[in-house]
Scaffold this motif. Structure first.
Motif, PDB file in Angstrom:
ATOM      1  N   PRO A  87       0.814  -1.231   0.000  1.00  0.00           N
ATOM      2  CA  PRO A  87       0.000   0.000   0.000  1.00  0.00           C
ATOM      3  C   PRO A  87       0.842   1.273   0.000  1.00  0.00           C
ATOM      4  O   PRO A  87       0.475   2.264  -0.631  1.00  0.00           O
ATOM      5  CB  PRO A  87      -0.830  -0.124   1.275  1.00  0.00           C
ATOM      6  CG  PRO A  87      -0.881  -1.583   1.565  1.00  0.00           C
ATOM      7  CD  PRO A  87       0.454  -2.114   1.132  1.00  0.00           C
ATOM      8  N   ASN A 146       2.114  -4.269  -8.500  1.00  0.00           N
ATOM      9  CA  ASN A 146       2.132  -3.003  -7.781  1.00  0.00           C
ATOM     10  C   ASN A 146       3.541  -2.429  -7.815  1.00  0.00           C
ATOM     11  O   ASN A 146       4.495  -3.133  -8.176  1.00  0.00           O
ATOM     12  CB  ASN A 146       1.660  -3.221  -6.341  1.00  0.00           C
ATOM     13  CG  ASN A 146       2.446  -4.315  -5.659  1.00  0.00           C
ATOM     14  OD1 ASN A 146       3.608  -4.120  -5.310  1.00  0.00           O
ATOM     15  ND2 ASN A 146       1.837  -5.490  -5.495  1.00  0.00           N
ATOM     16  N   TYR A 189       0.740   0.040   7.307  1.00  0.00           N
ATOM     17  CA  TYR A 189       1.205  -0.909   6.298  1.00  0.00           C
ATOM     18  C   TYR A 189       1.853  -2.139   6.915  1.00  0.00           C
ATOM     19  O   TYR A 189       2.767  -2.728   6.357  1.00  0.00           O
ATOM     20  CB  TYR A 189       2.196  -0.210   5.358  1.00  0.00           C
ATOM     21  CG  TYR A 189       1.678   1.089   4.795  1.00  0.00           C
ATOM     22  CD1 TYR A 189       0.556   1.104   3.967  1.00  0.00           C
ATOM     23  CD2 TYR A 189       2.288   2.294   5.100  1.00  0.00           C
ATOM     24  CE1 TYR A 189       0.062   2.293   3.460  1.00  0.00           C
ATOM     25  CE2 TYR A 189       1.812   3.494   4.586  1.00  0.00           C
ATOM     26  CZ  TYR A 189       0.697   3.483   3.758  1.00  0.00           C
ATOM     27  OH  TYR A 189       0.212   4.658   3.263  1.00  0.00           O
ATOM     28  N   TYR A 209      -9.116  -7.942   4.809  1.00  0.00           N
ATOM     29  CA  TYR A 209      -9.505  -7.318   3.543  1.00  0.00           C
ATOM     30  C   TYR A 209      -9.770  -8.409   2.512  1.00  0.00           C
ATOM     31  O   TYR A 209      -8.891  -9.197   2.196  1.00  0.00           O
ATOM     32  CB  TYR A 209      -8.422  -6.349   3.071  1.00  0.00           C
ATOM     33  CG  TYR A 209      -8.302  -5.138   3.974  1.00  0.00           C
ATOM     34  CD1 TYR A 209      -9.023  -3.979   3.705  1.00  0.00           C
ATOM     35  CD2 TYR A 209      -7.508  -5.187   5.120  1.00  0.00           C
ATOM     36  CE1 TYR A 209      -8.940  -2.880   4.547  1.00  0.00           C
ATOM     37  CE2 TYR A 209      -7.416  -4.099   5.971  1.00  0.00           C
ATOM     38  CZ  TYR A 209      -8.144  -2.952   5.677  1.00  0.00           C
ATOM     39  OH  TYR A 209      -8.067  -1.866   6.519  1.00  0.00           O
ATOM     40  N   HIS A 266     -13.430  -6.392   5.285  1.00  0.00           N
ATOM     41  CA  HIS A 266     -13.531  -5.184   4.479  1.00  0.00           C
ATOM     42  C   HIS A 266     -13.340  -5.560   3.005  1.00  0.00           C
ATOM     43  O   HIS A 266     -12.897  -6.670   2.689  1.00  0.00           O
ATOM     44  CB  HIS A 266     -12.450  -4.170   4.867  1.00  0.00           C
ATOM     45  CG  HIS A 266     -12.521  -3.716   6.294  1.00  0.00           C
ATOM     46  ND1 HIS A 266     -13.550  -2.965   6.790  1.00  0.00           N
ATOM     47  CD2 HIS A 266     -11.671  -3.923   7.332  1.00  0.00           C
ATOM     48  CE1 HIS A 266     -13.339  -2.712   8.071  1.00  0.00           C
ATOM     49  NE2 HIS A 266     -12.203  -3.291   8.426  1.00  0.00           N
ATOM     50  N   GLU A 267     -13.643  -4.616   2.142  1.00  0.00           N
ATOM     51  CA  GLU A 267     -13.429  -4.831   0.709  1.00  0.00           C
ATOM     52  C   GLU A 267     -11.947  -5.083   0.441  1.00  0.00           C
ATOM     53  O   GLU A 267     -11.066  -4.500   1.071  1.00  0.00           O
ATOM     54  CB  GLU A 267     -13.901  -3.599  -0.065  1.00  0.00           C
ATOM     55  CG  GLU A 267     -13.857  -3.781  -1.578  1.00  0.00           C
ATOM     56  CD  GLU A 267     -14.410  -2.563  -2.315  1.00  0.00           C
ATOM     57  OE1 GLU A 267     -14.178  -2.454  -3.534  1.00  0.00           O
ATOM     58  OE2 GLU A 267     -15.065  -1.726  -1.661  1.00  0.00           O
ATOM     59  N   ARG A 269      -8.197  -5.181  -1.254  1.00  0.00           N
ATOM     60  CA  ARG A 269      -7.343  -4.077  -1.687  1.00  0.00           C
ATOM     61  C   ARG A 269      -6.698  -4.384  -3.028  1.00  0.00           C
ATOM     62  O   ARG A 269      -6.270  -5.515  -3.280  1.00  0.00           O
ATOM     63  CB  ARG A 269      -6.267  -3.800  -0.636  1.00  0.00           C
ATOM     64  CG  ARG A 269      -6.835  -3.278   0.658  1.00  0.00           C
ATOM     65  CD  ARG A 269      -5.766  -2.890   1.651  1.00  0.00           C
ATOM     66  NE  ARG A 269      -5.009  -4.019   2.152  1.00  0.00           N
ATOM     67  CZ  ARG A 269      -4.359  -4.012   3.319  1.00  0.00           C
ATOM     68  NH1 ARG A 269      -4.386  -2.930   4.080  1.00  0.00           N
ATOM     69  NH2 ARG A 269      -3.689  -5.072   3.720  1.00  0.00           N
ATOM     70  N   ASP A 272      -2.942  -6.686  -4.485  1.00  0.00           N
ATOM     71  CA  ASP A 272      -2.557  -7.822  -3.656  1.00  0.00           C
ATOM     72  C   ASP A 272      -2.618  -9.120  -4.460  1.00  0.00           C
ATOM     73  O   ASP A 272      -3.529  -9.326  -5.265  1.00  0.00           O
ATOM     74  CB  ASP A 272      -3.496  -7.955  -2.450  1.00  0.00           C
ATOM     75  CG  ASP A 272      -3.137  -7.002  -1.323  1.00  0.00           C
ATOM     76  OD1 ASP A 272      -2.032  -6.430  -1.362  1.00  0.00           O
ATOM     77  OD2 ASP A 272      -3.969  -6.820  -0.418  1.00  0.00           O
TER      78      ASP A 272
END
Length: 307
Positions: A87, A146, A189, A209, A266-267, A269, A272
Motif C-alpha cells: 500500500p 504493484n 502498512y 480485507y 472489508h473490501e 485491496r 494484492d
C-alpha cells in the motif's frame, strides 16, 4: 563457514541492520564470530535494536556519497534495507522507488567499487504477481502487480546484471511473508499477522480485507536469517533468484483463528496477490536450506510475547 575461528577477521555489511530482518541477521552474524558493520538511516529501525557488537554507520542508501566509505574492507554485503509494504508503494511510488531501486543501485555500485566479494540481495515473492499455477517457481515470468513488486524485480535484475557485467558474485533471496519477533507493529502498512496481534491486544476485531481465503506462505524470520547465512558462502552466486519460503500456505482466516477474537471483513485491496506458495527446491539444492519453524509454532511464540 563451519566454525567461529574461520570467521574471525572477516567483515560483513548489513544494510538496514536496525530493522526487523536486518537486526536478526546482525545477531546471527555476530554470533558466528564475524565482524559486522551495519548501515541504517533509522527511519523505521531502532538504534537500540542493533547488536552492541556491531559497528553502526548512520547513513541513507539513497545518498551514494553517505554510504561509500562503509564498504571499505567488506567481504559480503547483505542488502536488506527497503521501503516495504505494497500500500505504501501505491500511495508513494516515487519515494519507495528511491529507496528500493536507486538505493539498491547505490549499494551495488559501492560494492563494485570496493571490490566486495559477494552481495546477497533481499528480494520479494511479490515479483511473481498472479500466476496460472502454484507453487511459485523461479523459472516463472514475473508479473508485478504493484510498484513495490516492480521495484523489487528491477533491483534483483540490477543484481543479476552486476554479476554479468562486473563478475560480482550476487544472489537474490525471494522472501515469502516474513514474520516473527520485532516485526513492525505500528502504522498503516504492517503485515497481517502483526495487525491481528495488535488488534487482539487492544480488544478490537481482527480486520481482514477480502474474503480471507487468500493464502500466504508465511516464513519465520529465523528461517530467513539461516538462508542468508548459507547464501554467504554457497557455491553458486551467479545473479540468480532463489525462493525462501516455507513451502506451505495458509489462509488469512486460519491465521486469524489461531490468534483468536472477533473478525470484521472489508473490501479487498488492489495490488494484492491472491495466493503465494513457494517451491523451495532451489533453496534446498543451492543453499542446502530447509525451514524449521511451523506457522503454528511461530504464532504461538508471538502470542506468548505479545499478550
Amino acid at each position: 563457514m563451519s566454525t567461529k575461528s574461520q570467521s574471525q577477521g572477516r567483515l560483513v555489511l548489513v544494510t538496514g541492520g536496525a530493522g526487523f530482518i536486518g537486526s536478526h541477521l546482525v545477531d546471527s552474524l555476530v554470533g558466528a564470530g564475524l565482524r559486522v558493520r551495519t548501515i541504517d538511516n533509522f527511519a523505521t529501525g531502532r538504534r537500540e535494536g542493533v547488536n552492541s557488537a556491531a559497528e553502526v554507520v548512520e547513513a541513507d542508501i539513497r545518498d551514494a556519497s553517505s554510504i561509500a566509505d562503509a564498504f571499505e574492507g567488506v567481504d559480503t554485503v547483505f542488502h536488506v534495507a527497503a521501503q516495504p509494504r505494497i500500500p505504501l508503494s501505491i500511495a508513494k511510488p516515487v519515494e519507495t522507488h528511491m529507496t528500493n531501486v536507486v538505493g539498491t543501485l547505490n549499494v551495488l555500485i559501492a560494492a563494485r567499487d570496493h571490490k566486495v566479494r559477494r552481495v546477497v540481495y533481499s528480494g520479494s515473492s511479490s515479483v511473481y504477481g498472479e500466476q496460472a499455477t502454484i507453487p511459485l517457481v523461479e523459472t516463472m515470468t514475473p508479473n508485478p502487480l504493484n510498484p513495490y513488486a516492480l521495484q523489487k524485480y528491477v533491483s534483483e535484475q540490477y543484481a543479476r546484471m552486476f554479476h554479468r557485467l562486473f563478475a560480482m558474485q550476487t544472489i537474490t533471496l525471494r522472501y515469502f511473508g516474513v514474520y516473527g519477533p520485532r516485526m513492525a507493529q505500528e502504522g498503516s502498512y504492517v503485515l497481517a499477522i502483526a495487525a491481528f496481534l495488535k488488534a487482539r491486544r487492544e480488544s478490537r476485531p481482527l480486520e481482514i480485507y477480502g474474503d480471507g481465503e487468500q493464502t500466504r506462505d508465511f516464513t519465520h524470520v529465523s528461517d530467513v536469517v539461516s538462508a542468508n547465512m548459507l547464501a554467504m558462502d554457497c557455491e553458486i552466486a551467479d545473479g540468480r533468484a532463489i525462493n525462501v519460503g516455507r513451502g506451505e500456505n495458509v489462509s488469512l482466516n486460519r491465521i486469524a483463528a489461531m490468534i483468536g477474537g472477533p473478525i470484521v471483513h472489508h473490501e479487498g485491496r488492489a495490488g494484492d496477490m491472491r495466493d503465494t506458495l513457494a517451491d523451495r527446491t532451489q533453496a534446498e539444492v543451492v543453499l542446502g536450506w530447509r525451514p524449521r519453524v511451523s506457522i503454528e509454532e511461530g504464532i504461538a511464540e508471538l502470542l506468548k510475547q505479545s499478550m
